[in-house]
Design an enzyme around this catalytic site. Structure first.
Site, short mmCIF file in Angstrom:
data_model
loop_
_atom_site.label_atom_id
_atom_site.label_comp_id
_atom_site.label_asym_id
_atom_site.label_seq_id
_atom_site.Cartn_x
_atom_site.Cartn_y
_atom_site.Cartn_z
N CYS A 65 7.54 4.26 5.73
CA CYS A 65 6.73 4.01 4.54
C CYS A 65 7.57 3.78 3.29
O CYS A 65 7.09 3.22 2.31
CB CYS A 65 5.76 5.16 4.30
SG CYS A 65 6.59 6.73 3.95
N CYS A 101 -1.19 8.44 7.45
CA CYS A 101 -2.55 8.09 7.03
C CYS A 101 -3.37 7.65 8.26
O CYS A 101 -2.84 6.98 9.15
CB CYS A 101 -2.50 6.93 6.04
SG CYS A 101 -1.65 7.33 4.50
N CYS A 136 0.86 -1.19 0.00
CA CYS A 136 0.00 0.00 0.00
C CYS A 136 0.89 1.24 0.00
O CYS A 136 0.73 2.14 -0.83
CB CYS A 136 -0.92 -0.02 1.22
SG CYS A 136 -2.12 1.31 1.24
S1 SF4 Z 1 0.46 4.60 5.72
FE1 SF4 Z 1 -1.00 5.13 4.08
S2 SF4 Z 1 -0.02 4.36 2.25
FE2 SF4 Z 1 0.98 3.32 3.97
S3 SF4 Z 1 -0.19 1.42 4.37
FE3 SF4 Z 1 -1.12 2.99 5.62
S4 SF4 Z 1 -2.80 3.77 4.35
FE4 SF4 Z 1 -1.39 2.73 2.98
#
Ligand code: SF4
Length: 161
Positions: free
Chosen positions: A156, A130, A48
């Site tokens: 991330c 997020c 993701c």
């Molecule tokens: S931080 Fe945002 S981009 Fe990363 S897994 Fe979570 S929802 Fe997805």
């Protein structure tokens, strides 16, 4: 100036982006994410982040030679070796001008210059990403301990060297 709109941000974050854009008259490019599997963060957060965050940054950096970020060494163990100037995983020059700033340096600058901040900071969120992957810190000495809580994941990928 680039902001990656993953489609998963807190409303407070998006409000802060707009406030900052207006306040400083920013030439802000919003990187919006094409339609994607809404549940991917639940089953595969690694992919993701790759698709939603890193992919959008790659797109924003196409044709560029260098970029800057607000990454700081004191934010996490994984960021302790952050250079002021280095190269990212793509070979682009990456400048982290406040890499050696402490939390106190940041708080002082905000107070001295009346910088708008995300109101979630005042509610105890010390690192905000997020919404599905951000909780209040579980360890008061680790501001990022509320990120991807219960998983091994700590970054991330957009700041990978
Ligand atoms: S931080 Fe945002 S981009 Fe990363 S897994 Fe979570 S929802 Fe997805």
């Amino acid at each position: 100036m680039v902001f990656i709109d993953t489609g998963y941000h807190f409303p407070e974050t998006l409000d802060t982006v707009e406030l900052v854009r207006k306040r400083y008259g920013l030439n802000l490019r919003m990187m919006t994410v094409p339609h994607h599997d809404e549940e991917l963060w639940k089953v595969d957060p690694e992919n993701c982040c790759s698709a939603v965050k890193v992919g959008q940054l790659d797109r924003a950096l196409q044709g560029k030679l260098a970029w800057m970020s607000g990454l700081r060494r004191s934010e996490a163990e994984t960021r302790k070796a952050t250079p002021i100037v280095g190269r990212d995983i793509r070979g682009l020059v990456k400048v982290n001008p406040i890499a050696n700033w402490s939390d106190e340096d940041v708080a002082g600058y905000i107070a001295d210059h009346d910088v708008p901040v995300n109101p979630l900071l005042l509610k105890g969120y010390l690192s905000i990403g997020c919404e599905p992957c951000t909780e209040l810190p579980t360890d008061p000495n680790d501001p990022r301990s509320g990120r991807w809580s219960g998983r091994d994941k700590t970054e991330c990928g957009i700041h990978e060297f």
